[in-house]
Structure formats: structure tokens, C-alpha cells
Scaffold this active site. Structure first.
Site, PDB file in Angstrom:
ATOM      1  N   CYS A 130      -5.535  -3.320   2.433  1.00 16.72           N
ATOM      2  CA  CYS A 130      -5.282  -3.248   3.864  1.00 16.72           C
ATOM      3  C   CYS A 130      -6.526  -3.520   4.725  1.00 16.72           C
ATOM      4  O   CYS A 130      -6.924  -4.660   4.922  1.00 16.72           O
ATOM      5  CB  CYS A 130      -4.650  -1.900   4.190  1.00 16.72           C
ATOM      6  N   GLU A 186       0.847  -1.197   0.000  1.00 17.15           N
ATOM      7  CA  GLU A 186       0.000   0.000   0.000  1.00 17.15           C
ATOM      8  C   GLU A 186       0.885   1.251   0.000  1.00 17.15           C
ATOM      9  O   GLU A 186       1.869   1.331   0.728  1.00 17.15           O
ATOM     10  CB  GLU A 186      -0.882  -0.014   1.251  1.00 17.15           C
ATOM     11  N   LYS A 199      -9.971   2.149  -2.365  1.00 17.62           N
ATOM     12  CA  LYS A 199     -10.167   1.511  -1.060  1.00 17.62           C
ATOM     13  C   LYS A 199     -11.555   1.805  -0.506  1.00 17.62           C
ATOM     14  O   LYS A 199     -11.950   2.959  -0.338  1.00 17.62           O
ATOM     15  CB  LYS A 199      -9.087   2.010  -0.098  1.00 17.62           C
TER      16      LYS A 199
END
Length: 252
Positions: A141, A41, A107
Site C-alpha cells: 500500500c 492488504e 510493511k
């Protein structure tokens, strides 16, 4: 299909230095000859809760590097970038392919515990991409903690999680990667950064997990390295046919 787990240390706030470091790291493993290279990331800038000073556009140096590296390696290369898009900041996972095309995922789950949601805009679309006979689900994540969003609807064979996941929660990272593989009868690719920044320490723990929950490849902790593992689509097809768990999954 061969997967390269590129566990690196971003140079905080210095895109040029981060990309040069990745060039050196990848060059040292020319023998990898992988089909897909997965980076952490915010691999080129390091993590920032407020990305105003480091966010790029899709015409910026990091996206250009991804495209060039993909063509050079004749492989897909992917990782997430802080992107400025139409007045908003998004944490965007870009999956560059050697034919010049790119799939992108923003995300979905922003880490409100740290205030990430105050600076970034949440993505609303689930994104899968097919490459060389394998269907990949793109995730970032914190998405790892939300199994409904990543539920396999018979639409992917492997899920990619790129991360900046701190060492104090490494047990959760290791456990959830394995859980996602088992519950979705899929390969799971988790690539985390290592090193330190203003927010903490990162051990890595990058791994390729097989559909039976076994570790097929893993990077040494606390080191910049590239580990290589294999996705076996014949094995996956046989497993899903013999033990058709996905047919009984909830449709939410």
C-alpha cells in the site's frame, strides 16, 4: 507467467467468512490457472488501525489457508495479514509457495496520517523472492509513494503492491503504479480491495502494468473479480538490453 489479480471485499473482522468468500471467488475462475494469485492488504480481516483484536500468529488460520490454497492451486498465493510477532504488531505480506515455503515482508512505510504507526511496528528489510523464473519485490500500500525504497537495483522483475487504497486517492494509485513500472523497467502488480468499511470506500483499480507502462490486465472497478495477465520475461529482457536505463540509475 500468469498473474491473477484477486480484487475482493474482506468481511470486516470475520476471517472465516472472508476466506470462504475468497474460496468461492477463486473457484469461479478455475480457468485462470495462474502461477501467482495476489490478494489485497489485510484480505482476511479487513483494515484495522489498531489490530489488537484481529491480529493472528504465523500459526493462525490465514497463514494456514495461504499454504493450503497454494498447494491446491499449484501456484504462489500472497496477501498481507495483521500479525502479532514477539509483542509487536506488523502488517505482513506473506508469499506462500506450493512447496510449503513462504517469503514474508513487513510493511516499511506506515501511514502516520491515519495513526497506523501508533499501533504497528515498521519493517526494516527489503524483501525479494524468486518464483518460477521471476523475481518479485514485495510491497504494501503506502510503500507505493516512496520510489527510493522500491528502486530496482537489478534485483527484481516485478513488484507486488497489495493495498487498501481509498477511492478518493484512486488517481494517485493509478499514476504511481504506472510510474513505478516506467522508472524501474519492471512489471508492477497492484491489487487493491473494493467495497466499504468504517474508514471509507474502495474502488479497486487493481492492475498489472507492463514495463512500457501499458495496462496488461485490470479488474472492473467496484466489483469482486479476478483479472489475469501475463509476465513475459523474454520481452522484459529484450527491453532492458535494448534500453539499459537501470545501468544509469542512482545508487543511494
Amino acid at each position: 507467467m500468469k498473474i491473477a489479480l484477486v480484487q475482493s471485499i474482506p468481511v470486516q473482522g470475520n476471517v472465516e467468512a472472508s476466506l470462504k468468500n475468497l474460496d468461492r471467488l477463486i473457484d469461479r475462475r478455475k480457468d485462470a490457472k495462474a502461477d501467482v494469485y495476489v490478494l489485497p492488504e489485510m484480505f482476511s480481516s479487513g483494515q484495522y488501525l489498531d489490530p489488537a483484536g484481529i491480529a493472528e500468529t504465523m500459526d493462525g488460520p490465514t497463514v494456514s489457508w495461504l499454504k493450503a490454497k497454494s498447494a491446491e492451486l499449484d501456484a504462489a498465493v500472497c496477501g498481507s495479514i495483521a500479525i502479532s510477532d514477539d509483542g509487536h504488531f506488523v502488517n505482513r505480506l506473506c508469499f506462500a509457495m506450493p512447496d510449503g515455503t513462504m517469503a514474508c515482508y513487513d510493511k516499511r512505510h506506515l501511514f502516520s496520517y491515519s495513526g497506523e504507526n501508533q499501533h504497528f511496528t515498521s519493517g526494516q528489510k527489503r524483501v525479494t523472492v524468486g518464483f518460477r523464473g521471476v523475481r518479485f519485490l514485495l510491497q504494501i500500500c503506502y510503500d507505493l509513494r516512496f520510489p527510493i525504497f522500491s528502486r530496482n537495483m537489478n534485483d527484481y522483475d516485478a513488484a507486488i503492491y497489495v493495498a487498501a487504497w481509498p477511492d478518493r486517492r484512486s488517481f494517485a494509485w493509478d499514476t504511481l503504479l504506472r510510474a513505478r513500472a516506467l522508472e524501474n523497467q519492471s512489471y508492477i502488480i497492484g491489487v487493491n480491495r473494493t467495497g466499504q468499511d468504517q474508514y471509507g470506500t474502495y474502488q479497486g483499480h487493481s492492475a498489472l502494468i507492463g514495463p512500457y507502462g501499458d495496462t496488461l490486465a485490470a479488474n472492473p472497478n467496484d466489483t469482486e473479480s479476478i483479472a489475469v495477465g501475463t509476465i513475459d520475461m523474454d520481452l522484459l529482457t529484450r527491453f532492458r538490453t535494448k534500453f539499459p536505463v537501470l545501468a544509469d540509475a542512482d545508487r543511494l
